[in-house]
Structure formats: structure tokens, C-alpha cells
Design a protein around this motif. Structure first.
Motif, mmCIF file in Angstrom:
data_model
loop_
_atom_site.group_PDB
_atom_site.id
_atom_site.type_symbol
_atom_site.label_atom_id
_atom_site.label_comp_id
_atom_site.label_asym_id
_atom_site.label_seq_id
_atom_site.Cartn_x
_atom_site.Cartn_y
_atom_site.Cartn_z
ATOM 1 N N GLN A 30 0.824 -1.202 0.000
ATOM 2 C CA GLN A 30 0.000 0.000 0.000
ATOM 3 C C GLN A 30 0.863 1.258 0.000
ATOM 4 N N SER A 51 0.785 4.254 -2.687
ATOM 5 C CA SER A 51 0.460 5.621 -2.260
ATOM 6 C C SER A 51 1.451 6.646 -2.788
ATOM 7 N N ASN A 63 -1.979 8.252 -8.826
ATOM 8 C CA ASN A 63 -3.297 7.636 -8.648
ATOM 9 C C ASN A 63 -3.129 6.299 -7.935
ATOM 10 N N ASN A 123 -5.009 4.243 -6.472
ATOM 11 C CA ASN A 123 -5.972 3.176 -6.755
ATOM 12 C C ASN A 123 -5.660 2.436 -8.050
ATOM 13 N N GLU A 124 -4.852 3.047 -8.900
ATOM 14 C CA GLU A 124 -4.486 2.416 -10.166
ATOM 15 C C GLU A 124 -3.053 1.891 -10.140
ATOM 16 N N HIS A 148 -1.596 -0.696 -8.717
ATOM 17 C CA HIS A 148 -1.453 -2.060 -8.220
ATOM 18 C C HIS A 148 -0.938 -2.981 -9.320
ATOM 19 N N SER A 192 -10.425 2.988 -13.993
ATOM 20 C CA SER A 192 -9.832 3.101 -12.658
ATOM 21 C C SER A 192 -8.921 1.927 -12.326
ATOM 22 N N SER A 193 -8.667 1.040 -13.309
ATOM 23 C CA SER A 193 -7.851 -0.141 -13.046
ATOM 24 C C SER A 193 -6.390 0.130 -13.357
ATOM 25 N N ASN A 250 0.014 11.440 2.999
ATOM 26 C CA ASN A 250 -0.007 9.985 2.834
ATOM 27 C C ASN A 250 1.209 9.340 3.488
#
Length: 744
Positions: free
Chosen positions: A304, A308, A312, A314-315, A317, A409-410, A502
């Protein structure tokens, strides 16, 4: 290849050579033998390759020889040498020979139908070195170092590289590249790991650290498609491609993309159409280790944290997090109760006779398609793709071109995304692949996403920011001036403040997660986190440290506003005299020491030089005095370091210190503290003597000199003030003159 100025070329009788950046032994695994001429059965037939030629306005399938594919003429030739200009290529050939034998052993085991293959530690380390050098010697790295002068070098580590070459004999950036490759090739990777210290001393630090990270923070696995018709592609830049997010910003005026951060989750090395080496980051799930809750939670937190750091999160990963691979088993541990334990006779040390067992992991079509898709996503700027068979190539192209568009958003949202401009290189590349697919019998039509040319909210903010950049310097607030001095701009301000928050949240999560662990382990975690954070843009670290101080000292009173003003601002003011890689480290040191000193206002850090009456010393004072920033000889400011090192050498000689004490110190002054080590006593004396001669030492300092003296010698590297010790301005001046006469 960029031309080399005639003035730098040394006369040589050596002939030009074609240098492969993908070795022949890899290319031969993709090759085929064409039939011989019936009239001349003894005719020599070269190994041939099926390739896609992307260099022209339209792509075409071309059969080329192994000897003339994926290389450049004299790519590693050192024209600056009068002789042995091809020496580096010969060294690379030696490594390829050793690595080739290991790869051949793996390939033969695979082709024999074995489920796994055993290799020695030496063979594994040879392969790991080879894999990094394959990445480091690539055509992309050649482009990075090919500018003719250091002034033309424009990579994101420009300042760091210019600092590194100062005082060295490098004439061009490519000389640094050659020297780094040579250092890695000559490195002996001993089982004990001393090689990591050696390469950090020998090579350009940033790339040496990259080498260590590449070999130590990922495990190696072997993959093969589970379906017989599936194959892997070999692209021109394939050994330099990773799976993982890359964040950056696009200059609207030029369209140029500048990367600001990236994360390598997987790195790929194709061996043959049916076999690939995959390096997988330790922060991704591991079925064996994730049985332990603490390890699993730590890994998830690190994962994570990496996400962070991107624009972005959330994208950011991994799209291959579920790749069904695991690390190799070995000859010195066994699995008991869900965890690895040492076998009898093993003490945990790494030995040369240890062996590793690598399974051949069968991966489904979905994963094969994703890996090939990653390769193709990065192929829009290259000229050659090698494939094993037309059937395999057709299947790969059809899968990639026709694949449905992922959600916006992927992590795959950028795949097959074009700007809509007719000269967009990605759009042209997709058209070329369509054309090639038709040549091999497919009617596939590319599915792609055209990005909306309407400015996003962030782009609109950047446009406003560009207008604000025109504000005269004197009209900007001091806070903004400091931020911009650290490389920030109005366009990056909001993102940096968000990322600093963050970072603070991540630090808090780590502290919560590690509650109950041994305090030594917790400190190690904090130090590792600090090292990671120190590699981020220093302007972001600056904001983060303000949050750290605000939380740590919110119930205490210190001079200035807790969140807005502090010693880190002085470091920002004088950042132009500090090596770029040391700015964040120095900021961490001053903030951590400031917090410690605020929590212990009555602590006496350096009574030893003043009076024998002050003999008490506690571990906390030693930690504040000596641990946070290290030695003044490594403070990151060249002029201070040079003087301090000369003084440290002088202080090793008893006569120098004795004479100084007789001339300038009170009779009851305690020169050596009995509870400090010899090294600590010398360090404190070095700081004190450096502080005496500090005025005027750093030529580029003007009005900031007094502020830096305060922060450097009262907080970062605590030592007594000369005016306090001598209690006499005249004696201070005399000491200044005497030291400078003794140490030049």
C-alpha cells in the motif's frame, strides 16, 4: 548510435564489431534453420529469426539472421582508449558465456520434461548479475548515456550524476556507463554479501543501489505457458521492461512525459518462446510466507505504501499479483509448521555449496496474454520484435489488439490508450500491428481508447499554476520560495502536500502495526521507512517532516511556528551547497534531533570539552549527538567535508590536540569523555574544530551562514560554540587562524 567527436577518438587498428544487446544464446532459442540448397549440401546455413520490423512507415514480417539482429555496431566500444577499445564487449561476452551455461542447463531440464531444476548459489548469482546487466546494457540505457557532453545529459538524476563525476576523469556520460558496467562485471558476488558494500563504493551510487535492489528485493521464478500453442514474445527492449505503475507528468507544450516515480512489481527475461524468467517483488503476496499474520500484514502495508507514492494510488497495483509462482526451495531449509526452518548443521549464513530448486510454473493463457500485453505496450518506440512461430504470433496479436478495454480506474487503464492525434506513436503502433496481423492471416481490428482532449481538473490547475509561475520571485512568499528552491512549482504543490500526508499516515500505520514487537525491530522498520522516504522528491520530504514535527511537538513550545518554520527550512535555504542525495537525509537528522532536544531540554550533549565537572553522559545524549546525522565528515557539503576530514586526521595525532588545548582551552577542560569511545571523542573534536573555522568556509553562502551554523552545529552535529568555550572573541579569532595555519 550517436556519433563520437573526432577529438575524443583514439587511433586504433581494431575493427568495428556488431554488439548484441540481446545475446546470441537467447536469440538462438527463437531461431530456425532454413533448408539447404539441394545443389550444395555442404553450404553453411545461418540461424534465422522470425521478426516484425517496425522501423518503416508500415510494419512487415522479415526473416533475419541471428548474427545481425538486436544489436548495434560498436555499442560498447570505448573510443577514448588508445587500445583494447573492445575490452568491455569481451567482458560482456565472458559473462554471457557463464550465464549461457546456466540458461542451457535450465532449458535442457525444461525440454526433458522435468518439473524443476537445481542450480548452485554461484549459478544463481551469475544469472542474477546477468539479468541486471541485461537491463542496464539495453538500448534504452544507451540512449540515457549517449549525450556527447555532461551539459546535454537530461535524465532525472542529472544533478546527482554531475556531483558524482566531480573530481573524476570522465569526459562524457557514456564513460560513466561503461565504468559502471565494468564494475558490475568485475564484481565478485561472495555468499556473505560483502559485494553489496563493494559495488556501492565502486560504481555510480544511484545505479549501484539499483543493482543491489534488483538482486535483493525480488525473487526469481521460471514460467512456461500451460497451453501448447501459447508463446512469449521477445521485444527489442524486453529485458528492460517491468510490470508496475509509472507516475509522471506531461508537458502540455511539448507532450514530453517525465517520470516522477515507478514501482517494479515484476521484471521479465524471455529465454525461449516457451520459457521465461520472472523476477517478482517481495512486497507481493507469497503463499508460503503469508501464512504468518505479521509477515502478511507487513507485506500488505509495504504494498500500500508503494501504491500511495503514485499520482493515482488506486491504479498503482500489480496486474500480475495473482501470478501462480513462488520462490525457489533450497538445500539448507525445510518447511515445518508453515514456516521455513534451518536444517541441522546450518547456522543461517550463506554458503557457496548451497543449492536452489526452481520449479517450472505453468501459467494460464490469461497470464501469458497479460505478460505479452505488457511487452507490446512498451514496444511503440522500438524497431524489432522476435517471435517463435507465425501461429503463436497471430494468437498474441489477436489477443492484444482485440482485448476489451479495462476499466478506467484499473491498473491496466492506460493499455491501448491513444491521444487521437494522427502522429501519436501509440496509435501508429496499433495500426502497424493490425497490418502485421493481416499478413499472417488475421482480420483482427484494434480496440483502443482515445483520451478526451478536454483538460482535466488537474490539467486546468496546472495551467493556472503556469500563470502563477510568472509571478516575480520577490512577490512570492518565503514559504513558496523555499518550496520552489527544492524543485517544486505551483503545479506540483497540491500533489506534494497530499503525498506528504499519505507518507505521514503510512508512518503511523507502521507504528501501529509494529506495536508489541521488540523495540530494536521497530527502530529498524522506522529506519528502513526513512531510507525509502529519503529517495522521494526532497520537497515532499520537506512537507512530510513538518507533519512529523507538528505531531511530535504539538504539546510543547519551541521557537517559531511548529508547522511552518523549522531547521529544515534552513537546509532548504542552503540546499544549493548540499549534494542533492544528502538534502533529505540532513533534513531528517535536524528534525529528529530537534524533537529529541525539545523532549529533553535539560540534556547536556557536550559537557566534555568544557569542564571536568560535567562527567555525566547517558545513552540518549550519545544517540542524539552521534547517531542521527552520522559524521560531520559526511555532511553533504563538500567544503565542510574536506576541511573536517583534514581536521580528523590531525586530531589523530596527540601533539596537535595537546598544543591546541594548551593554547586555547581552560586548564580544567576535559579533552576526552571517559564514557565516549575514541571514535566519538574524535568526532566531537572534529565538529568543534570545524565549527571554529566555519566562517567563510563555504564560498556560496552569504547571509545564510549564521543560520546554517546554528542548525548544523547545534542540532544536526551538536558541538559547543567556540564563543562559549573561549568566552573571548579575540581567542576565537586566534584559534581560527591557528587551525587554518595547521590544516590547509
Amino acid at each position: 548510435m550517436a556519433s563520437t567527436p573526432t577529438a575524443n577518438i583514439q587511433p586504433s587498428a581494431e575493427k568495428s564489431q556488431y554488439h548484441h544487446f540481446i545475446p546470441r544464446f537467447i536469440l538462438r532459442n527463437f531461431s530456425y534453420k532454413p533448408p539447404k540448397n539441394d545443389k550444395n549440401r555442404k553450404q553453411y546455413v545461418e540461424d534465422m529469426l522470425h521478426t516484425i520490423d517496425l522501423s518503416g512507415p508500415t510494419a512487415k514480417i522479415v526473416d533475419t539472421t541471428v548474427a545481425s539482429t538486436l544489436g548495434k555496431v560498436d555499442m560498447y566500444r570505448d573510443f577514448a582508449k588508445a587500445e583494447n577499445q573492445q575490452g568491455l564487449e569481451k567482458q560482456l561476452a565472458d559473462l554471457e558465456s557463464h550465464a549461457g551455461r546456466v540458461v542451457a542447463k535450465i532449458r535442457k531440464g525444461f525440454e526433458a520434461g522435468n518439473k524443476d531444476v537445481w542450480i548452485t548459489r554461484l549459478e544463481r548469482d551469475t544469472l542474477r548479475k546477468f539479468l541486471f546487466i541485461m537491463k542496464y546494457r539495453s538500448s534504452n540505457m544507451h540512449k540515457r548515456f549517449c549525450p556527447e557532453t555532461f551539459e546535454d545529459y537530461s535524465a532525472d538524476d542529472r544533478e546527482e550524476l554531475l556531483e558524482y563525476i566531480r573530481g573524476k576523469d570522465f569526459e562524457k556520460p557514456i564513460d560513466v556507463w561503461f565504468d559502471n558496467i565494468k564494475a558490475m562485471l568485475e564484481l565478485e558476488m561472495d555468499p556473505g554479501g560483502n559485494w553489496m558494500k563493494e559495488i556501492r563504493k565502486r560504481a555510480y551510487p544511484a545505479d549501484a543501489e539499483w543493482f543491489v535492489h534488483h538482486t535483493q528485493s525480488m525473487f526469481m521464478a521460471l514460467c512456461t505457458p500451460s497451453e501448447k500453442d501459447d508463446e512469449f514474445l521477445l521485444t527489442e527492449n524486453g529485458y528492460g521492461i517491468h510490470e508496475g505503475p509509472v507516475s509522471g507528468r506531461v508537458d502540455p507544450s511539448t507532450g514530453e512525459f517525465t517520470a516522477t516515480s515507478y514501482t517494479e512489481y515484476h521484471v521479465f527475461a524471455v529465454i525461449s518462446p516457451r520459457l521465461m524468467i520472472v523476477l517478482r517483488s517481495f512486497i507481493l503476496p507469497d503463499p508460503m510466507e503469508d501464512n504468518l499474520q505479521g509477515v502478511r500484514e507487513f507485506r500488505q502495508t509495504m504494498y500500500q505504501m508503494c501504491a500511495s507514492m503514485h499520482a493515482n494510488p488506486n491504479e498503482a497495483h500489480s496486474i500480475l499479483a495473482d501470478l501462480p509462482i513462488s520462490r525457489a526451495t533450497n538445500s539448507y531449509t525445510k518447511l515445518m509448521g508453515g514456516r521455513l526452518v534451518l536444517l541441522n548443521g546450518e547456522d543461517g549464513s550463506h554458503r557457496a555449496n548451497h543449492r536452489f530448486c526452481f520449479r517450472f510454473f505453468a501459467v494460464a493463457t490469461d497470464h501469458v496474454d497479460r505478460i505479452n500485453g505488457i511487452m507490446l505496450e512498451e514496444s511503440y518506440g522500438i524497431s524489432t520484435i522476435v517471435f517463435g512461430s507465425r501461429t503463436g504470433a497471430q494468437k498474441i496479436l489477436e489477443s492484444y489488439l482485440s482485448a476489451p478495454l479495462p476499466a478506467e480506474s484499473s491498473a491496466e487503464s492506460s493499455f491501448k490508450t491513444v491521444s487521437g492525434k494522427p502522429d501519436d506513436p501509440r496509435f501508429i503502433f496499433l495500426q502497424k500491428l493490425e497490418h502485421v496481423a493481416k499478413q499472417i492471416g488475421s482480420n483482427v481490428v484494434a480496440v483502443y481508447r482515445t483520451i478526451n482532449n478536454t483538460p482535466t481538473e488537474e490539467e486546468e490547475y496546472e495551467e493556472v499554476a503556469r500563470v502563477m509561475e510568472l509571478t516575480p520571485t520577490e512577490e512570492r512568499g518565503e514559504h513558496m520560495q523555499l518550496y520552489m528552491r527544492l524543485g517544486g512549482s505551483y503545479a506540483t504543490l497540491m500533489k506534494d502536500m497530499e503525498q506528504a500526508r499519505n507518507m505521514m499516515n503510512m508512518r503511523i500505520k507502521f507504528d501501529v502495526w509494529s506495536t508489541g514487537l521488540n523495540e530494536h525491530i521497530r527502530n529498524n522498520i522506522r529506519e528502513n521507512l526513512q531510507r525509502i522516504f529519503s529517495q522521494l522528491p526532497v520537497r515532499r520530504v520537506w512537507y512530510y517532516l513538518k507533519h512529523v514535527r507538528n505531531i511530535a511537538l504539538r504539546d510543547r513550545s519551541i521557537e517559531g511556528s511548529v508547522i511552518c518554520e523549522g531547521p529544515e527550512d534552513v537546509i532548504a535555504k542552503v540546499s544549493h551547497v548540499i549534494r542533492s542525495e544528502d538534502i533529505a537525509r540532513l533534513m531528517f537528522a535536524v528534525i529528529l534531533n530537534q524533537i529529541s532536544l525539545a523532549h529533553h531540554p535539560d540534556l547536556e550533549l557536550y559537557p566534555t570539552i568544557i569542564s571536568e565537572a560535567s562527567w555525566r553522559s547517558i545513552s540518549r545524549s550519545k544517540q542524539i549527538a552521534f547517531s542521527s546525522a552520522g559524521s560531520i565528515c559526511d555532511c553533504g557539503i563538500n567544503e565542510i567535508e574536506q576541511k573536517a576530514r583534514l581536521l580528523r586526521d590531525k586530531l589523530q595525532k596527540p601533539d596537535y590536540l595537546k598544543t591546541f588545548a594548551n593554547l586555547f582551552l581552560p586548564k580544567d577542560a576535559m579533552i576526552r569523555h571517559p564514557l565516549w569511545s575514541d571514535k566519538e571523542n574524535i568526532e566531537m573534536q572534529t565538529r568543534f574544530h570545524t565549527r571554529i573555522v566555519f566562517p567563510g568556509l563555504v564560498s556560496k553562502l552569504e547571509e545564510e551562514e549564521d543560520e546554517l551554523d546554528e542548525v548544523l552545529f547545534n542540532i544536526a552535529y551538536p558541538c559547543p560554540s567556540p564563543f562559549y568555550v573561549f568566552n573571548n572573541e579575540k581567542k576565537t579569532i586566534q584559534a581560527y587562524q591557528w587551525i587554518n595555519s595547521m590544516v590547509r
